[in-house]
Enzyme design. Structure first.
Site, PDB file in Angstrom:
ATOM      1  N   GLU A  34       2.789 -13.844   6.217  1.00  0.00           N
ATOM      2  CA  GLU A  34       1.381 -13.486   5.970  1.00  0.00           C
ATOM      3  C   GLU A  34       0.510 -14.704   6.291  1.00  0.00           C
ATOM      4  OE1 GLU A  34      -0.474 -10.627   5.177  1.00  0.00           O
ATOM      5  OE2 GLU A  34      -1.988 -12.120   5.664  1.00  0.00           O
ATOM      6  N   GLY A  39      -1.376  -8.534   0.680  1.00  0.00           N
ATOM      7  CA  GLY A  39      -1.909  -7.192   0.417  1.00  0.00           C
ATOM      8  C   GLY A  39      -2.819  -6.685   1.521  1.00  0.00           C
ATOM      9  N   GLY A  40      -3.283  -7.588   2.392  1.00  0.00           N
ATOM     10  CA  GLY A  40      -4.054  -7.158   3.564  1.00  0.00           C
ATOM     11  C   GLY A  40      -5.411  -6.557   3.240  1.00  0.00           C
ATOM     12  N   THR A  41      -5.878  -5.714   4.143  1.00  0.00           N
ATOM     13  CA  THR A  41      -7.248  -5.176   4.081  1.00  0.00           C
ATOM     14  C   THR A  41      -7.481  -4.336   2.835  1.00  0.00           C
ATOM     15  OG1 THR A  41      -7.204  -5.051   6.491  1.00  0.00           O
ATOM     16  CG2 THR A  41      -8.951  -3.830   5.385  1.00  0.00           C
ATOM     17  N   CYS A  42      -6.619  -3.367   2.576  1.00  0.00           N
ATOM     18  CA  CYS A  42      -6.853  -2.421   1.489  1.00  0.00           C
ATOM     19  C   CYS A  42      -7.052  -3.153   0.168  1.00  0.00           C
ATOM     20  CB  CYS A  42      -5.687  -1.433   1.396  1.00  0.00           C
ATOM     21  SG  CYS A  42      -5.914  -0.223   0.098  1.00  0.00           S
ATOM     22  N   HIS A 441      -9.327  26.224 -16.375  1.00  0.00           N
ATOM     23  CA  HIS A 441     -10.773  26.368 -16.486  1.00  0.00           C
ATOM     24  C   HIS A 441     -11.299  25.323 -17.454  1.00  0.00           C
ATOM     25  CE1 HIS A 441     -14.735  28.133 -16.824  1.00  0.00           C
ATOM     26  NE2 HIS A 441     -14.626  28.008 -18.149  1.00  0.00           N
TER      27      HIS A 441
HETATM   28  C1  LIG Z   1     -14.311  -1.298   3.854  1.00  0.00           C
HETATM   29  C2  LIG Z   1     -13.032  -0.516   4.023  1.00  0.00           C
HETATM   30  C3  LIG Z   1     -12.732   0.474   3.121  1.00  0.00           C
HETATM   31  C4  LIG Z   1     -11.548   1.198   3.267  1.00  0.00           C
HETATM   32  N1  LIG Z   1     -11.290   2.196   2.372  1.00  0.00           N
HETATM   33  C5  LIG Z   1     -10.175   2.936   2.525  1.00  0.00           C
HETATM   34  C6  LIG Z   1      -9.876   3.964   1.621  1.00  0.00           C
HETATM   35  O1  LIG Z   1     -10.618   4.228   0.683  1.00  0.00           O
HETATM   36  N2  LIG Z   1      -8.732   4.682   1.798  1.00  0.00           N
HETATM   37  C7  LIG Z   1      -7.882   4.408   2.837  1.00  0.00           C
HETATM   38  O2  LIG Z   1      -6.871   5.084   2.969  1.00  0.00           O
HETATM   39  N3  LIG Z   1      -8.141   3.421   3.710  1.00  0.00           N
HETATM   40  C8  LIG Z   1      -9.268   2.675   3.582  1.00  0.00           C
HETATM   41  N4  LIG Z   1      -9.515   1.664   4.457  1.00  0.00           N
HETATM   42  C9  LIG Z   1      -8.545   1.403   5.540  1.00  0.00           C
HETATM   43  C10 LIG Z   1      -7.344   0.601   4.996  1.00  0.00           C
HETATM   44  O3  LIG Z   1      -7.797  -0.565   4.354  1.00  0.00           O
HETATM   45  C11 LIG Z   1      -6.425   0.236   6.157  1.00  0.00           C
HETATM   46  O4  LIG Z   1      -6.118   1.403   6.877  1.00  0.00           O
HETATM   47  C12 LIG Z   1      -5.118  -0.352   5.639  1.00  0.00           C
HETATM   48  O5  LIG Z   1      -5.351  -1.523   4.890  1.00  0.00           O
HETATM   49  C13 LIG Z   1      -4.220  -0.681   6.837  1.00  0.00           C
HETATM   50  O6  LIG Z   1      -3.085  -1.309   6.392  1.00  0.00           O
HETATM   51  P1  LIG Z   1      -2.173  -2.134   7.371  1.00  0.00           P
HETATM   52  O7  LIG Z   1      -0.929  -2.364   6.626  1.00  0.00           O
HETATM   53  O8  LIG Z   1      -2.077  -1.463   8.685  1.00  0.00           O
HETATM   54  O9  LIG Z   1      -2.940  -3.502   7.675  1.00  0.00           O
HETATM   55  P2  LIG Z   1      -3.685  -4.539   6.758  1.00  0.00           P
HETATM   56  O10 LIG Z   1      -3.856  -4.039   5.383  1.00  0.00           O
HETATM   57  O11 LIG Z   1      -4.900  -4.952   7.501  1.00  0.00           O
HETATM   58  O12 LIG Z   1      -2.672  -5.767   6.662  1.00  0.00           O
HETATM   59  C14 LIG Z   1      -2.334  -6.550   7.771  1.00  0.00           C
HETATM   60  C15 LIG Z   1      -1.923  -7.923   7.298  1.00  0.00           C
HETATM   61  O13 LIG Z   1      -1.346  -8.632   8.389  1.00  0.00           O
HETATM   62  C16 LIG Z   1      -1.774  -9.988   8.345  1.00  0.00           C
HETATM   63  N5  LIG Z   1      -1.666 -10.553   9.702  1.00  0.00           N
HETATM   64  C17 LIG Z   1      -2.355 -10.170  10.811  1.00  0.00           C
HETATM   65  N6  LIG Z   1      -1.931 -10.878  11.880  1.00  0.00           N
HETATM   66  C18 LIG Z   1      -0.974 -11.720  11.443  1.00  0.00           C
HETATM   67  C19 LIG Z   1      -0.171 -12.698  12.079  1.00  0.00           C
HETATM   68  N7  LIG Z   1      -0.259 -12.938  13.405  1.00  0.00           N
HETATM   69  N8  LIG Z   1       0.703 -13.406  11.330  1.00  0.00           N
HETATM   70  C20 LIG Z   1       0.821 -13.168   9.997  1.00  0.00           C
HETATM   71  N9  LIG Z   1       0.097 -12.226   9.339  1.00  0.00           N
HETATM   72  C21 LIG Z   1      -0.789 -11.517  10.058  1.00  0.00           C
HETATM   73  C22 LIG Z   1      -3.210  -9.879   7.856  1.00  0.00           C
HETATM   74  O14 LIG Z   1      -3.641 -11.104   7.307  1.00  0.00           O
HETATM   75  C23 LIG Z   1      -3.086  -8.769   6.818  1.00  0.00           C
HETATM   76  O15 LIG Z   1      -2.809  -9.291   5.543  1.00  0.00           O
HETATM   77  C24 LIG Z   1     -10.674   0.904   4.336  1.00  0.00           C
HETATM   78  C25 LIG Z   1     -10.972  -0.124   5.230  1.00  0.00           C
HETATM   79  C26 LIG Z   1     -12.142  -0.820   5.087  1.00  0.00           C
HETATM   80  C27 LIG Z   1     -12.440  -1.916   6.066  1.00  0.00           C
END
Ligand SMILES: Cc1cc2nc3c(=O)[nH]c(=O)nc-3n(C[C@H](O)[C@H](O)[C@H](O)COP(=O)(O)OP(=O)(O)OC[C@H]3O[C@@H](n4cnc5c(N)ncnc54)[C@H](O)[C@@H]3O)c2cc1C
Length: 459
Positions: A34, A39-42, A441
């Site tokens: 990482e 935990g990434g985006t979510c 209901h």
């Molecule tokens: C504002 C917003 C609200 C959202 N609300 C919802 C919602 O309500 N419900 C829903 O289902 N979805 C929602 N989403 C979408 C959801 O957040 C994403 O679809 C989901 O997080 C994708 O998960 P992922 O595992 O593909 O990637 P991510 O969660 O993005 O994780 C990818 C990880 O990889 C890491 N990484 C990237 N490149 C490298 C590298 N070269 N080396 C090491 N680490 C790396 C990043 O740092 C990150 O931690 C929302 C998105 C946004 C922007």
């Protein structure tokens, strides 16, 4: 220094950590990498923090409507943004720590912090260290797109990530982008007390939805005082005294919107350009998404891509479902496919929009006879009791098989109620199953049989 593992996972978003747990439990040695927040985006800048902020905004909104519900309020609700942010940080931070701790506690799992880059189809470098594995799983997600708008280099702007640091109330937030992310932030900040303008290039909001859904959502947002500018073909940014100007129109007045802060919410791009994919021979499409087959294998044997970076979904549940498909197929000789899943998601405005299956546009192209029904939330008892009557329930079914084709539920509880129809679709059961069931209901769900009793030929 080179180390060997059974599996390397790049990214700790919505697929990677669960995959690491399954592999580790199966006795495989795993390295998970990482480069930013666990935990990434979510967890950090997406679903969890935004839905936490939306809950604060909802509470403020209901408090302002206090007299409608019969309690005394002077209507002057002010939001303390520092406390709103602290609540969000606490909830989001808890998830972030829990992902990190659970990974660090796994047997056979090595957690590495840093930027991962392929060196070959079986080697990944993180700093000076090179890791080898026969199986590599890419779960790198995406980030906010920043298009080359005129003036973008001169004007500060916010994205969904930098919005997470905002602990003050923008006087006038101008949001560029009238889709899911833009609408959720727009309603949230309006309810916190900001002036909000949403600027959309297209002729309507959330263009992937049916026109009546776009229209109803626009009316709901405008009724709360949000300004909406559609058909903004020539978006440009410029500094103005104490604020910013967003140019919206080439030929119509007024040609620009003045605000204090800009949020860009114009789509996402995958984090694939700095991964060294070319050294591994992994193919991407024109937009940078990693090309995968129905089991999420890339064109290179031994390398899989899961989550937002494969362009097969842009949601937490699609990323998690990717994990389930890959893990079941690899560990349990499963036969799971991406094409088995049914499209479903929600827009978390208030009221929310729950969606599953086909839109009207899809039904038009379906080529088989269909029936459809639409029912206003103002006729749903539970919605009336709650004082939340905006929106409608819309369902389409196949006329012959009686199976559900798709549904849009814009209304209170729509994000939950939609699952009844979704699960019926997975079961391939006829809609009459719902009609013959006894429901609780008073709920929104109990009205589904009533809606279905109004099915008429789809036009
Ligand atoms: C504002 C917003 C609200 C959202 N609300 C919802 C919602 O309500 N419900 C829903 O289902 N979805 C929602 N989403 C979408 C959801 O957040 C994403 O679809 C989901 O997080 C994708 O998960 P992922 O595992 O593909 O990637 P991510 O969660 O993005 O994780 C990818 C990880 O990889 C890491 N990484 C990237 N490149 C490298 C590298 N070269 N080396 C090491 N680490 C790396 C990043 O740092 C990150 O931690 C929302 C998105 C946004 C922007």
């Amino acid at each position: 220094m080179a180390r060997h593992f059974d599996a390397i996972i790049i990214g700790t978003g919505q697929a990677g950590p669960s995959l690491a747990k399954r592999f580790s439990a199966a006795g495989m040695s795993v390295a998970i990498i990482e480069r930013n927040k666990f935990g990434g985006t979510c967890v950090n800048t997406g679903c969890i923090p935004t839905k936490t902020l939306i809950a604060s905004a909802y509470a403020a909104h209901v408090a302002r409507r206090g007299t409608e519900y019969g309690f005394v309020s002077d209507g002057n609700v002010r939001v303390d943004m520092k406390r709103v942010k602290a609540r969000k940080d606490e909830i989001s931070g808890r998830s972030n720590r829990s992902v990190e701790q659970s990974l660090r506690g796994l047997k056979n799992c090595t957690v590495i912090e840093g930027h991962a880059r392929f060196q070959s189809s079986s080697a990944v470098a993180v700093g000076d260290e090179v890791l080898h594995a026969d199986k590599i799983f890419i779960n790198v997600g995406g980030r906010a797109a920043v298009p080359p708008l005129d003036g973008i280099a001169e004007v500060p702007f916010l994205t969904n990530s930098s919005m997470m640091e905002v602990d003050f109330l923008p006087e006038h937030l101008v949001i560029v982008g009238g889709s899911y992310v833009g609408l959720e932030f727009g309603q949230m900040y309006r309810r916190f007390g900001s002036e909000v303008t949403i600027i959309e290039m297209g002729p309507r909001l959330i263009a992937r939805e049916d026109e009546d859904v776009s229209e109803a959502v626009r009316e709901i947002l405008e009724a709360e005082g949000i300004q909406i500018r559609l058909n903004a073909k020539c978006i440009s940014l410029a500094k103005r005294d104490g604020g910013v100007a967003v140019g919206v129109q080439c030929d119509e007045d007024p040609p620009e919107v003045l605000g204090t802060h800009i949020l860009l919410a114009v789509g996402r791009i995958p984090n694939t350009s700095d991964l060294g994919l070319e050294l591994a021979g992994v193919a991407t499409d024109q937009r940078g998404y990693i090309v995968v087959d129905d089991e999420l294998l890339t064109n290179v044997p031994g390398i899989w891509a899961l989550g937002d970076c494969n362009g097969r979904g842009a949601f937490t549940h699609t990323a998690y479902n990717d994990y389930e498909i890959v893990a079941d197929n690899l560990l349990n000789a499963g036969q799971r496919r991406v094409s088995d899943r049914i499209q479903t998601y929600a827009l978390f405005t208030d009221p929310p929009l729950g969606r599953c299956g086909m839109t009207d546009a899809d039904v038009r192209k379906y080529g088989r006879e269909a029936l459809a029904a639409k029912y206003p939330m103002s006729s749903v008892t539970r919605a009336v009791e709650k004082g939340e009557t905006q929106g409608f329930i819309k369902i389409a079914v196949d006329a012959e098989t009686k199976q559900i084709l798709g549904a849009s539920i814009l209304g209170t509880g729509g994000d939950e109620v939609i699952h009844i129809l979704l699960d019926l679709m997975y079961a391939k059961a006829p809609y009459t199953t719902v009609q013959r069931a006894m429901h609780i209901h008073p709920t929104v769900s109990e009205f589904l049989p009533t809606v279905l009793s109004k099915l008429e030929p789809f036009v």
